[in-house]
Design an enzyme around this catalytic site. Structure first.
Site, PDB file in Angstrom:
ATOM      1  N   ASP A 183     -36.231 -31.388 -32.874  1.00  0.00           N
ATOM      2  CA  ASP A 183     -36.523 -32.181 -34.065  1.00  0.00           C
ATOM      3  C   ASP A 183     -35.297 -32.824 -34.732  1.00  0.00           C
ATOM      4  O   ASP A 183     -35.264 -34.017 -34.957  1.00  0.00           O
ATOM      5  CB  ASP A 183     -37.317 -31.323 -35.076  1.00  0.00           C
ATOM      6  CG  ASP A 183     -37.669 -32.066 -36.332  1.00  0.00           C
ATOM      7  OD1 ASP A 183     -38.015 -33.250 -36.227  1.00  0.00           O
ATOM      8  OD2 ASP A 183     -37.614 -31.480 -37.436  1.00  0.00           O
ATOM      9  N   ASN A 235     -51.882 -42.259 -33.025  1.00  0.00           N
ATOM     10  CA  ASN A 235     -51.449 -41.594 -34.262  1.00  0.00           C
ATOM     11  C   ASN A 235     -49.977 -41.177 -34.208  1.00  0.00           C
ATOM     12  O   ASN A 235     -49.511 -40.431 -35.067  1.00  0.00           O
ATOM     13  CB  ASN A 235     -52.321 -40.367 -34.559  1.00  0.00           C
ATOM     14  CG  ASN A 235     -52.221 -39.300 -33.476  1.00  0.00           C
ATOM     15  OD1 ASN A 235     -51.461 -39.453 -32.518  1.00  0.00           O
ATOM     16  ND2 ASN A 235     -52.989 -38.228 -33.616  1.00  0.00           N
ATOM     17  N   CYS A 278     -56.041 -42.782 -25.030  1.00  0.00           N
ATOM     18  CA  CYS A 278     -56.707 -43.075 -26.310  1.00  0.00           C
ATOM     19  C   CYS A 278     -57.889 -44.027 -26.112  1.00  0.00           C
ATOM     20  O   CYS A 278     -58.874 -43.959 -26.850  1.00  0.00           O
ATOM     21  CB  CYS A 278     -55.723 -43.694 -27.295  1.00  0.00           C
ATOM     22  SG  CYS A 278     -54.624 -42.515 -28.080  1.00  0.00           S
ATOM     23  N   CYS A 324     -60.604 -45.829 -28.830  1.00  0.00           N
ATOM     24  CA  CYS A 324     -60.692 -45.034 -30.066  1.00  0.00           C
ATOM     25  C   CYS A 324     -59.692 -45.533 -31.124  1.00  0.00           C
ATOM     26  O   CYS A 324     -58.572 -45.920 -30.802  1.00  0.00           O
ATOM     27  CB  CYS A 324     -60.406 -43.579 -29.730  1.00  0.00           C
ATOM     28  SG  CYS A 324     -60.341 -42.481 -31.141  1.00  0.00           S
ATOM     29  N   GLN A 350     -42.460 -34.510 -48.790  1.00  0.00           N
ATOM     30  CA  GLN A 350     -41.112 -33.936 -48.685  1.00  0.00           C
ATOM     31  C   GLN A 350     -40.100 -34.605 -49.606  1.00  0.00           C
ATOM     32  O   GLN A 350     -38.925 -34.220 -49.627  1.00  0.00           O
ATOM     33  CB  GLN A 350     -40.620 -34.039 -47.232  1.00  0.00           C
ATOM     34  CG  GLN A 350     -41.530 -33.316 -46.254  1.00  0.00           C
ATOM     35  CD  GLN A 350     -41.124 -33.526 -44.810  1.00  0.00           C
ATOM     36  OE1 GLN A 350     -39.992 -33.270 -44.430  1.00  0.00           O
ATOM     37  NE2 GLN A 350     -42.057 -33.987 -43.993  1.00  0.00           N
ATOM     38  N   CYS A 375     -49.267 -33.446 -43.541  1.00  0.00           N
ATOM     39  CA  CYS A 375     -50.620 -34.005 -43.545  1.00  0.00           C
ATOM     40  C   CYS A 375     -51.148 -33.896 -42.120  1.00  0.00           C
ATOM     41  O   CYS A 375     -50.459 -34.277 -41.177  1.00  0.00           O
ATOM     42  CB  CYS A 375     -50.565 -35.469 -43.989  1.00  0.00           C
ATOM     43  SG  CYS A 375     -52.097 -36.390 -43.720  1.00  0.00           S
ATOM     44  N   ARG A 391     -35.336 -17.398 -55.943  1.00  0.00           N
ATOM     45  CA  ARG A 391     -35.276 -16.201 -55.111  1.00  0.00           C
ATOM     46  C   ARG A 391     -36.659 -15.852 -54.545  1.00  0.00           C
ATOM     47  O   ARG A 391     -36.813 -15.588 -53.352  1.00  0.00           O
ATOM     48  CB  ARG A 391     -34.743 -15.059 -55.978  1.00  0.00           C
ATOM     49  CG  ARG A 391     -34.427 -13.855 -55.166  1.00  0.00           C
ATOM     50  CD  ARG A 391     -33.669 -12.880 -56.019  1.00  0.00           C
ATOM     51  NE  ARG A 391     -33.767 -11.571 -55.408  1.00  0.00           N
ATOM     52  CZ  ARG A 391     -33.342 -10.501 -55.976  1.00  0.00           C
ATOM     53  NH1 ARG A 391     -32.814 -10.572 -57.179  1.00  0.00           N
ATOM     54  NH2 ARG A 391     -33.441  -9.342 -55.369  1.00  0.00           N
ATOM     55  N   LYS A 427     -38.630 -27.703 -54.970  1.00  0.00           N
ATOM     56  CA  LYS A 427     -38.995 -28.808 -55.872  1.00  0.00           C
ATOM     57  C   LYS A 427     -40.160 -29.669 -55.360  1.00  0.00           C
ATOM     58  O   LYS A 427     -41.127 -29.902 -56.108  1.00  0.00           O
ATOM     59  CB  LYS A 427     -37.765 -29.664 -56.146  1.00  0.00           C
ATOM     60  CG  LYS A 427     -37.950 -30.645 -57.273  1.00  0.00           C
ATOM     61  CD  LYS A 427     -36.643 -31.388 -57.478  1.00  0.00           C
ATOM     62  CE  LYS A 427     -36.751 -32.451 -58.495  1.00  0.00           C
ATOM     63  NZ  LYS A 427     -35.509 -33.249 -58.573  1.00  0.00           N
TER      64      LYS A 427
HETATM   65 FE1  SF4 Z   1     -56.038 -41.738 -32.462  1.00  0.00          FE
HETATM   66 FE2  SF4 Z   1     -58.275 -41.625 -31.029  1.00  0.00          FE
HETATM   67 FE3  SF4 Z   1     -55.895 -41.708 -29.802  1.00  0.00          FE
HETATM   68 FE4  SF4 Z   1     -56.651 -39.524 -31.102  1.00  0.00          FE
HETATM   69  S1  SF4 Z   1     -57.617 -40.413 -29.284  1.00  0.00           S
HETATM   70  S2  SF4 Z   1     -54.649 -40.529 -31.231  1.00  0.00           S
HETATM   71  S3  SF4 Z   1     -57.788 -40.414 -32.835  1.00  0.00           S
HETATM   72  S4  SF4 Z   1     -56.784 -43.311 -31.076  1.00  0.00           S
HETATM   73 FE1  SF4 Z   2     -51.275 -39.264 -40.280  1.00  0.00          FE
HETATM   74 FE2  SF4 Z   2     -51.509 -38.382 -42.769  1.00  0.00          FE
HETATM   75 FE3  SF4 Z   2     -49.361 -39.795 -42.098  1.00  0.00          FE
HETATM   76 FE4  SF4 Z   2     -51.731 -40.998 -42.235  1.00  0.00          FE
HETATM   77  S1  SF4 Z   2     -50.634 -40.079 -43.940  1.00  0.00           S
HETATM   78  S2  SF4 Z   2     -50.222 -41.207 -40.606  1.00  0.00           S
HETATM   79  S3  SF4 Z   2     -53.114 -39.375 -41.581  1.00  0.00           S
HETATM   80  S4  SF4 Z   2     -49.929 -37.782 -41.281  1.00  0.00           S
END
Ligand code: SF4
Ligand code: SF4
Length: 376
Positions: free
Chosen positions: A134, A155, A188, A191, A220, A240, A281, A298
């Protein structure tokens, strides 16, 4: 050295130590990713938490002498909490995203990479490694994609056929020339569920994220949350999950393969009100082990205050007034003012009017104004 045989041994060993998926790619530059990062920077879509140097992020040869291959790994994490406590009136709860359940994944993934590196080291002379999780220079997702761990979903998550996108990623560059694996086909299809479900429109187009609009990033930040996101954040304290939980490829996916990843329900879904005056703490003791605490208390407290406003939680009014009157941090006082306006009622109104007469900080005064407007 027979690297083909060693690769087989490495794969077998990785399974033995609980690495759920492993892939190999070359040490070549990530040119496509480089162009994307430049574009993201131009558009102002980056979070600012990334490694700053795009050249280093995409050219393994700049950060490692003779990078001949990169080994990518994935660890599957749970998506469902056993015995999740239910929030209710008078005892509202916030939520940490799934990737912040259990022990900080940076620690868990690094441990696996270290084990893997020691194993390879015992088998090959002059082996060298650079481990990353990361926060390293390389883009974990770009490495995982090219190493065939999964495809890059609309996504922006890496989606594996076995574990969906509920995987932690990490990688190590090495001077050993392992043969690369094939990247995976995008699955994907037509979709667009993640784009449709994103509450803030942060997924500006398939596979492109404006981090500045993404709730995962916004949870954050340490200042006051921009107005347009305050009603969208809900009771999220950190991260999220929306674009992952909606994804059909994650349907029914819930692996519990590592006890260290199991969430403590009282930490992953904590009561909101005790967070308002938690000491440094206490916060460290209770939340120090989870990745969601990396920015300190915070942002979590600010989000808890917003969540109480979101729930219009009347029983929190006295606690919020105390925050408005006593907290030394203007962003926290200001957020409390806004939430008091959201919750409403005479007690909240009087407290806001009194604070308006007393307060000298311009940011807090602005938020008090907003709170009073909400009351009208
Ligand atoms: Fe987005 Fe659908 Fe691909 Fe999942 S399968 S990442 S919901 S487009
Ligand atoms: Fe994904 Fe949530 Fe960021 Fe939208 S706000 S891109 S649903 S993590």
């Amino acid at each position: 050295m027979n690297y083909e045989a060693l690769k087989d041994e490495v794969i077998a060993y990785s399974k033995k130590i609980g690495i759920d998926k492993i892939g190999f790619t070359s040490g070549d530059p990530f040119i496509e990713m480089k162009n994307r990062l430049i574009r993201q920077e131009e558009l102002g879509y980056q979070s600012g938490f990334e490694h700053k140097n795009i050249e280093e992020r995409t050219h393994p040869e700049l950060i490692f002498d003779e990078p001949r291959s990169i080994i990518a790994i994935a660890l599957a994490y749970p998506s469902k909490m056993k015995d999740a406590p239910r929030g209710e009136r008078g005892a509202r709860r916030g939520i940490f995203c799934k990737a912040s359940w259990g022990v900080d994944y940076h620690v868990l993934v690094r441990e696996k990479l270290e084990q893997l590196a020691s194993f390879i080291d015992s088998k090959a002379d002059h082996a060298r490694f650079k481990l990353m999780v990361d926060t390293g220079e390389l883009v974990d997702r770009a490495v995982a994609e090219r190493a065939g761990i999964g495809w890059s979903g609309k996504n922006c998550s890496i989606i594996t056929p076995e574990f969906g996108s509920y995987v932690y990623l990490g990688e190590m560059i090495t001077n050993l020339p392992f043969a690369p694996d094939e990247p995976m086909q995008d699955q994907c299809g037509e979709c667009t569920k993640c784009l449709d479900a994103c509450p803030t429109g942060a997924l500006v187009q398939p596979g492109q994220l404006d981090a500045q609009r993404c709730i995962a990033f916004l949870t954050q930040t340490k200042g006051v949350l921009p107005d347009e996101f305050r009603d969208k954040i809900g009771n999220r304290l950190y991260g999220c999950d929306t674009c992952q939980t909606i994804c059909p490829k994650n349907k029914g996916v819930d692996f519990h393969l590592n006890p260290d990843m199991e969430p403590d329900p009282q930490i992953a879904k904590p009561l909101l009100q005790p967070l308002l005056d938690i000491s440094n703490r206490e916060f460290k003791e209770k939340y120090g082990e989870v990745s969601g605490s990396w920015r300190g208390k915070k942002p979590i407290q600010r989000n808890a205050i917003l969540a109480l406003g979101h729930f219009k939680e009347r029983s929190a009014v006295s606690d919020l007034i105390k925050v408005l009157n006593e907290d030394v941090r203007p962003e926290i006082r200001g957020t409390a003012a806004w939430s008091l306006g959201k919750i409403g009622g005479e007690q909240a109104k009087e407290a806001l009017i009194r604070a308006q007469a007393r307060e000298s900080d311009s940011l807090v005064l602005e938020e008090i104004d907003k709170g009073l407007q909400l009351l009208e």
